[in-house]
Motif scaffolding. Structure first.
Motif, PDB file in Angstrom:
ATOM      1  N   GLY A  62       1.547 -11.943  18.254  1.00  0.00           N
ATOM      2  CA  GLY A  62       0.347 -11.633  19.024  1.00  0.00           C
ATOM      3  C   GLY A  62      -0.522 -10.546  18.436  1.00  0.00           C
ATOM      4  O   GLY A  62      -1.487 -10.120  19.071  1.00  0.00           O
ATOM      5  N   VAL A  63      -0.201 -10.092  17.234  1.00  0.00           N
ATOM      6  CA  VAL A  63      -0.958  -9.012  16.590  1.00  0.00           C
ATOM      7  C   VAL A  63      -1.552  -9.521  15.287  1.00  0.00           C
ATOM      8  O   VAL A  63      -0.821  -9.954  14.394  1.00  0.00           O
ATOM      9  N   GLY A  64      -2.874  -9.476  15.192  1.00  0.00           N
ATOM     10  CA  GLY A  64      -3.582  -9.894  13.989  1.00  0.00           C
ATOM     11  C   GLY A  64      -4.280  -8.714  13.342  1.00  0.00           C
ATOM     12  O   GLY A  64      -4.084  -7.551  13.745  1.00  0.00           O
ATOM     13  N   PRO A  65      -5.139  -8.976  12.353  1.00  0.00           N
ATOM     14  CA  PRO A  65      -5.817  -7.883  11.640  1.00  0.00           C
ATOM     15  C   PRO A  65      -6.672  -7.001  12.545  1.00  0.00           C
ATOM     16  O   PRO A  65      -6.700  -5.785  12.371  1.00  0.00           O
ATOM     17  N   LEU A  66      -7.384  -7.601  13.492  1.00  0.00           N
ATOM     18  CA  LEU A  66      -8.244  -6.804  14.369  1.00  0.00           C
ATOM     19  C   LEU A  66      -7.421  -5.845  15.219  1.00  0.00           C
ATOM     20  O   LEU A  66      -7.718  -4.644  15.303  1.00  0.00           O
ATOM     21  N   THR A  67      -6.375  -6.352  15.853  1.00  0.00           N
ATOM     22  CA  THR A  67      -5.530  -5.504  16.703  1.00  0.00           C
ATOM     23  C   THR A  67      -4.816  -4.448  15.880  1.00  0.00           C
ATOM     24  O   THR A  67      -4.721  -3.288  16.293  1.00  0.00           O
ATOM     25  N   ALA A  68      -4.326  -4.833  14.706  1.00  0.00           N
ATOM     26  CA  ALA A  68      -3.570  -3.891  13.880  1.00  0.00           C
ATOM     27  C   ALA A  68      -4.445  -2.735  13.412  1.00  0.00           C
ATOM     28  O   ALA A  68      -4.057  -1.561  13.517  1.00  0.00           O
ATOM     29  N   THR A  69      -5.623  -3.032  12.886  1.00  0.00           N
ATOM     30  CA  THR A  69      -6.498  -1.966  12.395  1.00  0.00           C
ATOM     31  C   THR A  69      -7.013  -1.099  13.540  1.00  0.00           C
ATOM     32  O   THR A  69      -7.078   0.127  13.415  1.00  0.00           O
ATOM     33  N   ALA A  70      -7.370  -1.727  14.665  1.00  0.00           N
ATOM     34  CA  ALA A  70      -7.869  -0.948  15.802  1.00  0.00           C
ATOM     35  C   ALA A  70      -6.773  -0.047  16.376  1.00  0.00           C
ATOM     36  O   ALA A  70      -7.029   1.115  16.707  1.00  0.00           O
ATOM     37  N   PHE A  71      -5.550  -0.561  16.483  1.00  0.00           N
ATOM     38  CA  PHE A  71      -4.460   0.226  17.060  1.00  0.00           C
ATOM     39  C   PHE A  71      -4.119   1.410  16.156  1.00  0.00           C
ATOM     40  O   PHE A  71      -3.988   2.545  16.625  1.00  0.00           O
ATOM     41  N   ALA A  72      -3.994   1.154  14.851  1.00  0.00           N
ATOM     42  CA  ALA A  72      -3.625   2.228  13.926  1.00  0.00           C
ATOM     43  C   ALA A  72      -4.698   3.313  13.873  1.00  0.00           C
ATOM     44  O   ALA A  72      -4.382   4.506  13.817  1.00  0.00           O
ATOM     45  N   TRP A 129       3.604   1.253  18.825  1.00  0.00           N
ATOM     46  CA  TRP A 129       3.745   2.695  18.654  1.00  0.00           C
ATOM     47  C   TRP A 129       5.044   3.022  17.930  1.00  0.00           C
ATOM     48  O   TRP A 129       5.071   3.878  17.038  1.00  0.00           O
ATOM     49  N   ALA A 130       6.136   2.375  18.311  1.00  0.00           N
ATOM     50  CA  ALA A 130       7.428   2.631  17.665  1.00  0.00           C
ATOM     51  C   ALA A 130       7.369   2.287  16.180  1.00  0.00           C
ATOM     52  O   ALA A 130       7.977   2.976  15.349  1.00  0.00           O
ATOM     53  N   THR A 131       6.628   1.247  15.840  1.00  0.00           N
ATOM     54  CA  THR A 131       6.501   0.870  14.435  1.00  0.00           C
ATOM     55  C   THR A 131       5.790   1.958  13.646  1.00  0.00           C
ATOM     56  O   THR A 131       6.205   2.307  12.534  1.00  0.00           O
ATOM     57  N   LEU A 132       4.720   2.515  14.195  1.00  0.00           N
ATOM     58  CA  LEU A 132       3.986   3.592  13.513  1.00  0.00           C
ATOM     59  C   LEU A 132       4.772   4.897  13.523  1.00  0.00           C
ATOM     60  O   LEU A 132       4.711   5.660  12.567  1.00  0.00           O
ATOM     61  N   ARG A 133       5.504   5.135  14.601  1.00  0.00           N
ATOM     62  CA  ARG A 133       6.209   6.424  14.732  1.00  0.00           C
ATOM     63  C   ARG A 133       7.476   6.469  13.896  1.00  0.00           C
ATOM     64  O   ARG A 133       7.768   7.486  13.243  1.00  0.00           O
ATOM     65  N   TYR A 134       8.245   5.386  13.906  1.00  0.00           N
ATOM     66  CA  TYR A 134       9.540   5.405  13.232  1.00  0.00           C
ATOM     67  C   TYR A 134       9.593   4.506  12.014  1.00  0.00           C
ATOM     68  O   TYR A 134      10.608   4.472  11.319  1.00  0.00           O
ATOM     69  N   GLY A 135       8.551   3.725  11.785  1.00  0.00           N
ATOM     70  CA  GLY A 135       8.533   2.870  10.603  1.00  0.00           C
ATOM     71  C   GLY A 135       9.299   1.581  10.768  1.00  0.00           C
ATOM     72  O   GLY A 135       9.543   0.872   9.803  1.00  0.00           O
ATOM     73  N   ARG A 163      -4.749  -5.980   5.229  1.00  0.00           N
ATOM     74  CA  ARG A 163      -3.863  -6.501   4.181  1.00  0.00           C
ATOM     75  C   ARG A 163      -3.435  -5.407   3.214  1.00  0.00           C
ATOM     76  O   ARG A 163      -2.298  -5.391   2.729  1.00  0.00           O
ATOM     77  N   ARG A 164      -4.329  -4.458   2.931  1.00  0.00           N
ATOM     78  CA  ARG A 164      -4.024  -3.396   1.969  1.00  0.00           C
ATOM     79  C   ARG A 164      -3.275  -2.229   2.592  1.00  0.00           C
ATOM     80  O   ARG A 164      -2.743  -1.381   1.874  1.00  0.00           O
ATOM     81  N   SER A 165      -3.230  -2.139   3.928  1.00  0.00           N
ATOM     82  CA  SER A 165      -2.592  -1.015   4.614  1.00  0.00           C
ATOM     83  C   SER A 165      -1.156  -1.374   4.974  1.00  0.00           C
ATOM     84  O   SER A 165      -0.900  -2.351   5.671  1.00  0.00           O
ATOM     85  N   GLU A 166      -0.236  -0.559   4.532  1.00  0.00           N
ATOM     86  CA  GLU A 166       1.177  -0.806   4.846  1.00  0.00           C
ATOM     87  C   GLU A 166       1.468  -0.697   6.339  1.00  0.00           C
ATOM     88  O   GLU A 166       2.168  -1.557   6.900  1.00  0.00           O
ATOM     89  N   PRO A 167       0.941   0.335   7.055  1.00  0.00           N
ATOM     90  CA  PRO A 167       1.179   0.369   8.506  1.00  0.00           C
ATOM     91  C   PRO A 167       0.616  -0.857   9.219  1.00  0.00           C
ATOM     92  O   PRO A 167       1.259  -1.383  10.138  1.00  0.00           O
ATOM     93  N   CYS A 168      -0.563  -1.316   8.807  1.00  0.00           N
ATOM     94  CA  CYS A 168      -1.154  -2.491   9.462  1.00  0.00           C
ATOM     95  C   CYS A 168      -0.332  -3.743   9.189  1.00  0.00           C
ATOM     96  O   CYS A 168      -0.175  -4.602  10.070  1.00  0.00           O
ATOM     97  N   ARG A 169       0.205  -3.862   7.984  1.00  0.00           N
ATOM     98  CA  ARG A 169       1.054  -5.024   7.690  1.00  0.00           C
ATOM     99  C   ARG A 169       2.298  -5.009   8.553  1.00  0.00           C
ATOM    100  O   ARG A 169       2.769  -6.058   9.016  1.00  0.00           O
ATOM    101  N   GLN A 202     -13.808   5.447   9.829  1.00  0.00           N
ATOM    102  CA  GLN A 202     -14.619   4.365   9.276  1.00  0.00           C
ATOM    103  C   GLN A 202     -14.137   3.000   9.762  1.00  0.00           C
ATOM    104  O   GLN A 202     -14.937   2.086   9.971  1.00  0.00           O
ATOM    105  N   ILE A 203     -12.832   2.855   9.994  1.00  0.00           N
ATOM    106  CA  ILE A 203     -12.327   1.594  10.548  1.00  0.00           C
ATOM    107  C   ILE A 203     -12.852   1.390  11.967  1.00  0.00           C
ATOM    108  O   ILE A 203     -13.296   0.293  12.331  1.00  0.00           O
ATOM    109  N   LEU A 204     -12.831   2.456  12.771  1.00  0.00           N
ATOM    110  CA  LEU A 204     -13.347   2.344  14.136  1.00  0.00           C
ATOM    111  C   LEU A 204     -14.847   2.066  14.134  1.00  0.00           C
ATOM    112  O   LEU A 204     -15.355   1.343  14.998  1.00  0.00           O
TER     113      LEU A 204
END
Length: 334
Positions: A218-228, A324-330, A205-211, A118-120
């Motif tokens: 260089g990463v804003g809401p659009l890039t964060a949600t699209a990447f995740a 990727w490292a942020t999503l993979r390892y937190g 804002r509500r998603s912990e991985p996106c935050r 749904q985000i995509l």
């Protein structure tokens, strides 16, 4: 049918072709089913690996089939094409998908969750509205030029000058009425775009991985949600280099006989996500002299040696790895 270990499905809107083989690769199952019969048919099969092409509707069917207990593999269409034998038809396509799924080194696409899909979908709707607005603005500028009114290539300038142009007497009445309608349409698109952007910002804002992703420069809401959402499962990639290659941010190779030749970036993968990363890297590079962190110093050094454009791509590459490292390892990569 009990010996089927790998099943390839050629999906379509109404008719689905199934092709199953056993552990030795012998054909054990061939059948064509209608859309409404697919899940019922698969529920009667023993647990096995089921492969589909990663095309429209594949993620929906991947989620539905996964609930039945089967192992689902989504294979990019370009990888399946190499295994097609004979003429192209549904039966041969299903056999090719099945053969591709049996390859031990075959790379697959992670099945996206309902939330990621749904985000995509929101991103794609927003992209379509941006294109529609750009086309409308370009048409209005072109029409006005035919009547001697030249407006610079700036959306803000057009918004400011269009009301006074329509209020004046330089345009014929018929054209003025038509452009008034386009002005209203432009306002509607602006409102719809603002709403879609606000929705994505709220989701980020509500998603912990996106935050966590937005903590990177260089990463804003659009890039964060699209990447995740586009990445799907971060564990599907062995390392950050694979992510950068998946996004087309690495050089193309044309090597032979031990001679390595690297060309421009490959531009493989999702062009929208790559564009967001490049724009973010360009913005970060423009303000790098205001920061004292290691990444900013590195990007400035690359810019001095290789120029702004290469430094921008190099920074986008590094951003993709760190995200990727942020999503993979937190946690952010060092």
């Amino acid at each position: 049918m009990s010996e089927v270990t790998v099943l390839g499905i050629d999906i379509a809107k109404s008719v689905f072709q199934l092709h199953g083989v056993d552990g030795a690769g012998r054909v054990r199952y061939r059948r064509q089913v209608r859309r409404a019969q697919l899940l019922q048919t698969l529920a009667q099969l023993p647990r096995c690996r089921i492969a589909l092409e990663a095309c429209g509707g594949a993620h929906h069917w991947g989620r539905q089939i996964g609930v039945l207990g089967h192992e689902v593999r989504l294979i990019p269409a370009q990888y399946v094409k190499a295994f097609v034998r004979g003429q192209k038809n549904d039966r041969n396509d299903a056999a090719a998908i099945c053969e591709a799924a049996r390859q031990p080194a075959m790379r697959c696409v992670a099945v996206k969750s309902l939330e990621q899909q749904q985000i995509l979908a929101l991103h794609r709707i927003r992209v379509r509205m941006v294109k529609e607005r750009t086309a409308l603005v370009n048409q209005v500028r072109g029409l006005l030029m035919e009547f001697g009114i030249v407006i610079p290539r700036s959306l803000g300038v057009l918004r400011r000058r269009l009301p006074e142009i329509l209020a004046g007497d330089r345009l014929p009445e018929l054209l003025r009425v038509a452009l008034c309608e386009q002005q209203r349409r432009l306002g509607q698109l602006d409102g719809s775009l603002a709403s879609a952007t606000a929705q994505l910002s709220e989701l980020a804002r509500r998603s912990e991985p996106c935050r966590a992703l937005m903590a990177h420069v260089g990463v804003g809401p659009l890039t964060a949600t699209a990447f995740a959402a586009e990445l799907g499962d971060a564990q599907a990639f062995k390392n950050g280099r694979q992510v950068a290659a998946w996004l087309g941010l690495v050089p193309r190779q044309h090597s032979s006989a031990g001679r390595t030749l690297l060309l421009s970036i490959s531009k493989r993968g999702n062009p929208y996500l790559r564009t967001l990363l490049v724009h973010g890297a360009r913005a970060a590079l423009r303000t790098a002299d205001r920061r004292e962190d290691a990444l900013s110093r590195w990007s400035q050094a690359v810019q001095e040696r290789r120029g702004t454009n290469r430094a921008t791509i190099a920074l986008a590459n590094k951003l993709a790895r760190r995200l990727w490292a942020t999503l993979r390892y937190g946690a952010a990569a060092p």
